[in-house]
Design an enzyme around this catalytic site. Structure first.
Site, PDB file in Angstrom:
ATOM      1  N   ARG A   1      15.194 -67.738 -28.776  1.00 24.04           N
ATOM      2  CA  ARG A   1      14.749 -69.174 -27.929  1.00 24.04           C
ATOM      3  C   ARG A   1      14.980 -70.140 -28.528  1.00 24.04           C
ATOM      4  NH1 ARG A   1      10.848 -66.375 -24.583  1.00 24.04           N
ATOM      5  NH2 ARG A   1      12.188 -64.476 -23.596  1.00 24.04           N
TER       6      ARG A   1
ATOM      7  N   LYS B   1      28.174 -77.965 -31.107  1.00 18.70           N
ATOM      8  CA  LYS B   1      28.720 -77.531 -30.354  1.00 18.70           C
ATOM      9  C   LYS B   1      28.126 -76.140 -31.419  1.00 18.70           C
ATOM     10  CE  LYS B   1      32.635 -79.160 -27.382  1.00 18.70           C
ATOM     11  NZ  LYS B   1      34.108 -79.146 -27.161  1.00 18.70           N
TER      12      LYS B   1
ATOM     13  N   GLU C   1      41.530 -82.550 -39.573  1.00 20.16           N
ATOM     14  CA  GLU C   1      40.299 -82.991 -38.100  1.00 20.16           C
ATOM     15  C   GLU C   1      40.170 -84.759 -38.447  1.00 20.16           C
ATOM     16  OE1 GLU C   1      39.044 -82.131 -35.357  1.00 20.16           O
ATOM     17  OE2 GLU C   1      39.274 -79.384 -36.311  1.00 20.16           O
TER      18      GLU C   1
ATOM     19  N   LYS D   1      33.069 -89.380 -34.479  1.00 18.57           N
ATOM     20  CA  LYS D   1      32.201 -88.987 -33.439  1.00 18.57           C
ATOM     21  C   LYS D   1      30.839 -89.097 -33.170  1.00 18.57           C
ATOM     22  CE  LYS D   1      31.834 -83.554 -33.324  1.00 18.57           C
ATOM     23  NZ  LYS D   1      32.335 -82.239 -33.289  1.00 18.57           N
TER      24      LYS D   1
ATOM     25  N   GLU E   1      30.603 -82.525 -23.181  1.00 17.43           N
ATOM     26  CA  GLU E   1      31.791 -82.945 -22.452  1.00 17.43           C
ATOM     27  C   GLU E   1      31.804 -83.197 -21.599  1.00 17.43           C
ATOM     28  OE1 GLU E   1      33.982 -79.999 -25.056  1.00 17.43           O
ATOM     29  OE2 GLU E   1      35.498 -79.869 -23.962  1.00 17.43           O
TER      30      GLU E   1
ATOM     31  N   ARG F   1      34.126 -86.342 -24.515  1.00 18.99           N
ATOM     32  CA  ARG F   1      34.048 -85.824 -25.374  1.00 18.99           C
ATOM     33  C   ARG F   1      35.455 -84.532 -25.794  1.00 18.99           C
ATOM     34  NH1 ARG F   1      29.125 -82.331 -28.518  1.00 18.99           N
ATOM     35  NH2 ARG F   1      30.692 -81.552 -29.971  1.00 18.99           N
TER      36      ARG F   1
ATOM     37  N   ASN G   1      39.010 -82.986 -28.683  1.00 19.97           N
ATOM     38  CA  ASN G   1      39.728 -81.929 -28.365  1.00 19.97           C
ATOM     39  C   ASN G   1      41.187 -82.262 -28.777  1.00 19.97           C
ATOM     40  OD1 ASN G   1      39.781 -78.541 -26.886  1.00 19.97           O
ATOM     41  ND2 ASN G   1      37.928 -79.405 -28.123  1.00 19.97           N
TER      42      ASN G   1
ATOM     43  N   HIS H   1      43.938 -79.358 -29.983  1.00 22.34           N
ATOM     44  CA  HIS H   1      42.947 -78.111 -30.062  1.00 22.34           C
ATOM     45  C   HIS H   1      43.378 -77.270 -28.881  1.00 22.34           C
ATOM     46  CE1 HIS H   1      40.606 -80.120 -32.422  1.00 22.34           C
ATOM     47  NE2 HIS H   1      39.590 -78.846 -32.500  1.00 22.34           N
TER      48      HIS H   1
ATOM     49  N   HIS I   1      44.282 -73.712 -30.810  1.00 28.31           N
ATOM     50  CA  HIS I   1      43.050 -72.782 -30.378  1.00 28.31           C
ATOM     51  C   HIS I   1      44.423 -71.293 -30.433  1.00 28.31           C
ATOM     52  CE1 HIS I   1      38.863 -74.547 -29.915  1.00 28.31           C
ATOM     53  NE2 HIS I   1      39.555 -74.628 -31.152  1.00 28.31           N
TER      54      HIS I   1
ATOM     55  N   HIS J   1      41.902 -72.903 -38.854  1.00 25.81           N
ATOM     56  CA  HIS J   1      41.730 -73.890 -37.822  1.00 25.81           C
ATOM     57  C   HIS J   1      42.637 -74.973 -38.284  1.00 25.81           C
ATOM     58  CE1 HIS J   1      39.767 -75.527 -34.146  1.00 25.81           C
ATOM     59  NE2 HIS J   1      39.738 -76.809 -35.493  1.00 25.81           N
TER      60      HIS J   1
HETATM   61  N1  LIG Z   1      31.782 -76.855 -34.015  1.00 20.27           N
HETATM   62  C1  LIG Z   1      32.232 -78.105 -34.126  1.00 20.27           C
HETATM   63  O1  LIG Z   1      32.256 -79.028 -33.318  1.00 20.27           O
HETATM   64  C2  LIG Z   1      33.699 -77.512 -35.082  1.00 20.27           C
HETATM   65  C3  LIG Z   1      34.518 -78.599 -34.922  1.00 20.27           C
HETATM   66  C4  LIG Z   1      35.943 -78.443 -35.164  1.00 20.27           C
HETATM   67  C5  LIG Z   1      35.871 -76.917 -36.181  1.00 20.27           C
HETATM   68  N2  LIG Z   1      34.892 -76.166 -35.951  1.00 20.27           N
HETATM   69  C6  LIG Z   1      35.391 -74.460 -35.848  1.00 20.27           C
HETATM   70  O2  LIG Z   1      34.665 -74.874 -37.501  1.00 20.27           O
HETATM   71  C7  LIG Z   1      35.818 -73.542 -38.421  1.00 20.27           C
HETATM   72  C8  LIG Z   1      36.315 -73.802 -39.712  1.00 20.27           C
HETATM   73  O3  LIG Z   1      35.235 -74.452 -40.219  1.00 20.27           O
HETATM   74  P1  LIG Z   1      36.627 -74.446 -41.950  1.00 20.27           P
HETATM   75  O4  LIG Z   1      37.803 -74.907 -41.661  1.00 20.27           O
HETATM   76  O5  LIG Z   1      35.069 -75.185 -42.642  1.00 20.27           O
HETATM   77  O6  LIG Z   1      36.642 -73.082 -42.589  1.00 20.27           O
HETATM   78  P2  LIG Z   1      35.575 -72.048 -43.205  1.00 20.27           P
HETATM   79  O7  LIG Z   1      34.064 -72.277 -42.629  1.00 20.27           O
HETATM   80  O8  LIG Z   1      36.799 -71.160 -43.052  1.00 20.27           O
HETATM   81  O9  LIG Z   1      35.328 -72.242 -44.538  1.00 20.27           O
HETATM   82  C9  LIG Z   1      36.769 -72.825 -45.123  1.00 20.27           C
HETATM   83  C10 LIG Z   1      36.916 -71.863 -46.628  1.00 20.27           C
HETATM   84  O10 LIG Z   1      36.446 -72.506 -47.702  1.00 20.27           O
HETATM   85  C11 LIG Z   1      35.452 -72.106 -48.175  1.00 20.27           C
HETATM   86  N3  LIG Z   1      34.666 -72.729 -48.468  1.00 20.27           N
HETATM   87  C12 LIG Z   1      33.972 -73.739 -47.651  1.00 20.27           C
HETATM   88  N4  LIG Z   1      33.155 -74.564 -48.291  1.00 20.27           N
HETATM   89  C13 LIG Z   1      33.349 -74.895 -49.683  1.00 20.27           C
HETATM   90  C14 LIG Z   1      33.251 -74.961 -50.706  1.00 20.27           C
HETATM   91  N5  LIG Z   1      32.619 -76.262 -50.767  1.00 20.27           N
HETATM   92  N6  LIG Z   1      33.740 -74.415 -51.987  1.00 20.27           N
HETATM   93  C15 LIG Z   1      35.071 -73.486 -52.006  1.00 20.27           C
HETATM   94  N7  LIG Z   1      35.322 -72.592 -51.346  1.00 20.27           N
HETATM   95  C16 LIG Z   1      34.214 -73.263 -49.831  1.00 20.27           C
HETATM   96  C17 LIG Z   1      35.066 -71.223 -46.945  1.00 20.27           C
HETATM   97  O11 LIG Z   1      34.331 -70.029 -47.740  1.00 20.27           O
HETATM   98  C18 LIG Z   1      36.716 -70.549 -46.497  1.00 20.27           C
HETATM   99  O12 LIG Z   1      36.484 -69.626 -47.516  1.00 20.27           O
HETATM  100  C19 LIG Z   1      36.585 -73.475 -37.137  1.00 20.27           C
HETATM  101  O13 LIG Z   1      35.854 -71.826 -36.437  1.00 20.27           O
HETATM  102  C20 LIG Z   1      36.461 -73.972 -36.102  1.00 20.27           C
HETATM  103  O14 LIG Z   1      36.550 -72.966 -34.650  1.00 20.27           O
HETATM  104  C21 LIG Z   1      33.396 -76.110 -34.815  1.00 20.27           C
HETATM  105  O1  LIG Z   2      32.678 -81.596 -30.641  1.00 20.05           O
HETATM  106  C1  LIG Z   2      34.056 -81.365 -29.987  1.00 20.05           C
HETATM  107  O2  LIG Z   2      33.947 -81.322 -29.007  1.00 20.05           O
HETATM  108  C2  LIG Z   2      35.042 -80.783 -30.655  1.00 20.05           C
HETATM  109  O3  LIG Z   2      36.304 -80.573 -29.807  1.00 20.05           O
HETATM  110  C3  LIG Z   2      35.294 -80.557 -31.811  1.00 20.05           C
HETATM  111  C4  LIG Z   2      36.756 -79.569 -32.800  1.00 20.05           C
HETATM  112  O4  LIG Z   2      37.361 -80.255 -33.623  1.00 20.05           O
HETATM  113  C5  LIG Z   2      36.110 -78.267 -32.638  1.00 20.05           C
HETATM  114  O5  LIG Z   2      37.215 -77.421 -33.216  1.00 20.05           O
HETATM  115  C6  LIG Z   2      35.414 -77.696 -31.231  1.00 20.05           C
HETATM  116  O6  LIG Z   2      35.043 -76.660 -31.423  1.00 20.05           O
HETATM  117  C7  LIG Z   2      36.033 -77.390 -30.247  1.00 20.05           C
HETATM  118  O7  LIG Z   2      35.698 -77.594 -28.981  1.00 20.05           O
HETATM  119  P1  LIG Z   2      36.133 -75.934 -27.946  1.00 20.05           P
HETATM  120  O8  LIG Z   2      35.136 -76.639 -26.887  1.00 20.05           O
HETATM  121  O9  LIG Z   2      37.248 -76.219 -27.432  1.00 20.05           O
HETATM  122  O10 LIG Z   2      35.847 -75.107 -28.571  1.00 20.05           O
HETATM  123 ZN   LIG Z   3      38.387 -79.126 -34.872  1.00 20.84          ZN
END
Ligand SMILES: NC(=O)c1ccc[n+]([C@@H]2O[C@H](COP(=O)([O-])OP(=O)(O)OC[C@H]3O[C@@H](n4cnc5c(N)ncnc54)[C@H](O)[C@@H]3O)[C@@H](O)[C@H]2O)c1
Ligand SMILES: O=C(O)C(=O)C[C@@H](O)[C@H](O)[C@H](O)COP(=O)(O)O
Ligand SMILES: [Zn+2]
Length: 374
Positions: A128, A150, A192, A233, A243, A247, A251, A254, A258, A273
């Site tokens: 939890r 998130k 981003e 951010k 959000e 917030r 997006n 996105h 998405h 992404h």
């Molecule tokens: N939670 C949020 O607020 C938020 C915000 C933006 C994006 N996201 C999510 O993030 C994801 C995309 O993240 P990403 O672009 O980092 O992709 P990812 O996590 O797939 O990493 C990209 C690639 O780079 C490699 N990699 C990472 N760091 C490395 C390093 N230092 N050296 C060598 N290789 C490395 C990974 O193994 C992978 O193959 C998506 O799923 C997206 O939806 C979430």
């Molecule tokens: O942090 C946020 O809020 C964002 O929207 C950041 C985005 O770059 C990110 O890709 C996020 O995961 C998208 O959120 P979602 O709620 O549309 O899934």
């Molecule tokens: Zn994003």
């Protein structure tokens, strides 16, 4: 007691009352992760990472944690977006339970946004809720996904449809980790970064137009771009954690992006992404221009900058067959910003003048998608 040394650099506070935390930005933070994590008072650290990052960065992190008396347990998942699935989530949670990671312990997400979202969600539901430290290793994760809480996984029906808000206790953004990031991934993360300029900071966007080569090259310009992004951010998240309002601006790009990611079934060879976000932001500006809200010159300015760094700006740039406007529209109807069946868009009056709009008619969206895919 070990002195905690922050390399060059930057510390950004995310102000959320009793869930406030720091983002530390600087070189070699992974090699001193143990000092920072030990300060949280856990005994066992459940490190979640992917195969690529494990091969390069896990040994230094694990050694640092052990040097500070911490027990290290690791769960390694396949790299890429397809790991944001129920199957991999089950594997991660089971691995952490088998390793007896307790409620007072810490999950350390070591990797890009995929690992951050997946491990963060695992931490949110394990016993939890246990604490999570984000150690982002991609540019995208350092400027965006590691901050704000998130977490989640994808559904075949849409991105991030299963998840929870779970703020980290600390973010360690080691800029030297970016030295090993593949160029395509760095470029995608840059989308981003540019997003923060497009949302509400035209001066930052102008700075990126002038200095993007230095940001790509590394050094102080890169650190400045990361810190500026994290500050932007952190400010939005502190105002609107869950959000309900502002917030949604994060997006930008996105809703379209998405939909494209879901349309290619999260196939990371066709589209990742940040590329989806780049295409989506260019589309959002073209859509704003088509609706008479922004000047066409602003849309061209956005496209020109994204193209200058090698990012795609049109859905037609996605390799392989794409569904038509109806298919994209169906994905967009699953967007989390949908309210009473109506789509919400982030549109813009110009660069740095984005806003949330619930006034767009479905027919306008369909006409725009038809023009984009023609
Ligand atoms: N939670 C949020 O607020 C938020 C915000 C933006 C994006 N996201 C999510 O993030 C994801 C995309 O993240 P990403 O672009 O980092 O992709 P990812 O996590 O797939 O990493 C990209 C690639 O780079 C490699 N990699 C990472 N760091 C490395 C390093 N230092 N050296 C060598 N290789 C490395 C990974 O193994 C992978 O193959 C998506 O799923 C997206 O939806 C979430
Ligand atoms: O942090 C946020 O809020 C964002 O929207 C950041 C985005 O770059 C990110 O890709 C996020 O995961 C998208 O959120 P979602 O709620 O549309 O899934
Ligand atoms: Zn994003």
């Amino acid at each position: 007691m070990t002195a905690i040394h922050v390399a060059d650099d930057e510390r950004v506070r995310v102000a959320l009352a009793d869930r406030s935390y720091d983002i530390l930005i600087g070189r070699d933070l992974l090699a001193e992760a143990g000092a920072h994590v030990a300060a949280l008072g856990a005994r066992t650290i459940g490190v979640v990472t992917d195969e690529n990052v494990a091969a390069i960065h896990l040994p230094a992190v694990a050694a640092s944690l052990r040097r500070h008396g911490l027990t290290v347990e690791t769960v390694i998942v396949p790299a890429g977006e397809k790991s944001k699935s129920f199957e991999t989530l089950g594997f991660v949670v089971d691995g952490l339970i088998a390793a007896r990671v307790e409620r007072g312990d810490v999950v350390l997400a070591l990797g890009g946004g995929v690992v951050g979202d997946l491990a963060g969600f695992a931490a949110a539901i394990l016993r939890r809720g246990v604490r999570c430290v984000q150690a982002p290793t991609s540019l995208l994760a350092q400027v965006d996904s590691s901050v704000g809480g998130k977490t989640g996984i994808n559904s075949p029906r849409g991105k991030n449809l299963i998840g929870a808000f779970h703020q980290p206790s600390l973010v360690l953004a080691d800029t030297s980790a970016l030295d090993t990031l593949p160029p395509r991934e760095f470029r995608a993360g840059y989308a981003e970064v540019a997003k923060y300029g497009l949302i509400d900071d035209e001066a930052f966007f102008g700075w990126l137009e002038a200095n993007h080569a230095e940001v790509f090259a590394g050094g102080p310009a890169r650190t400045r771009a990361i810190a500026t992004s994290c500050r932007a951010k952190a400010g939005v998240v502190a105002r609107d954690e869950h959000e309900h309002g502002d917030r949604a601006l994060l997006n930008l790009g996105h809703t379209f992006g998405h939909a494209l990611e879901a349309e290619v079934a999260y196939d990371g060879t066709r589209l990742i992404h940040g590329e989806g976000v780049a295409i989506g932001m260019a589309m959002a500006f073209r859509f704003s221009a088509a609706l008479g809200l922004a000047a066409p010159a602003d849309a061209r300015r956005v496209e020109a900058h994204l193209a200058a760094v090698g990012l795609p700006t049109s859905p037609k740039a996605v390799p392989g067959p794409l569904g038509g406007p109806e298919a994209l529209f169906r994905h967009m109807q699953q967007d989390k910003k949908v309210e009473r069946g109506r789509l919400t868009f982030i549109l813009a009056h110009g660069v740095g003048q984005s806003f949330v709009s619930r006034d767009v008619e479905a027919a306008q969206v369909m006409a725009f998608l038809e023009s984009e895919l023609a």
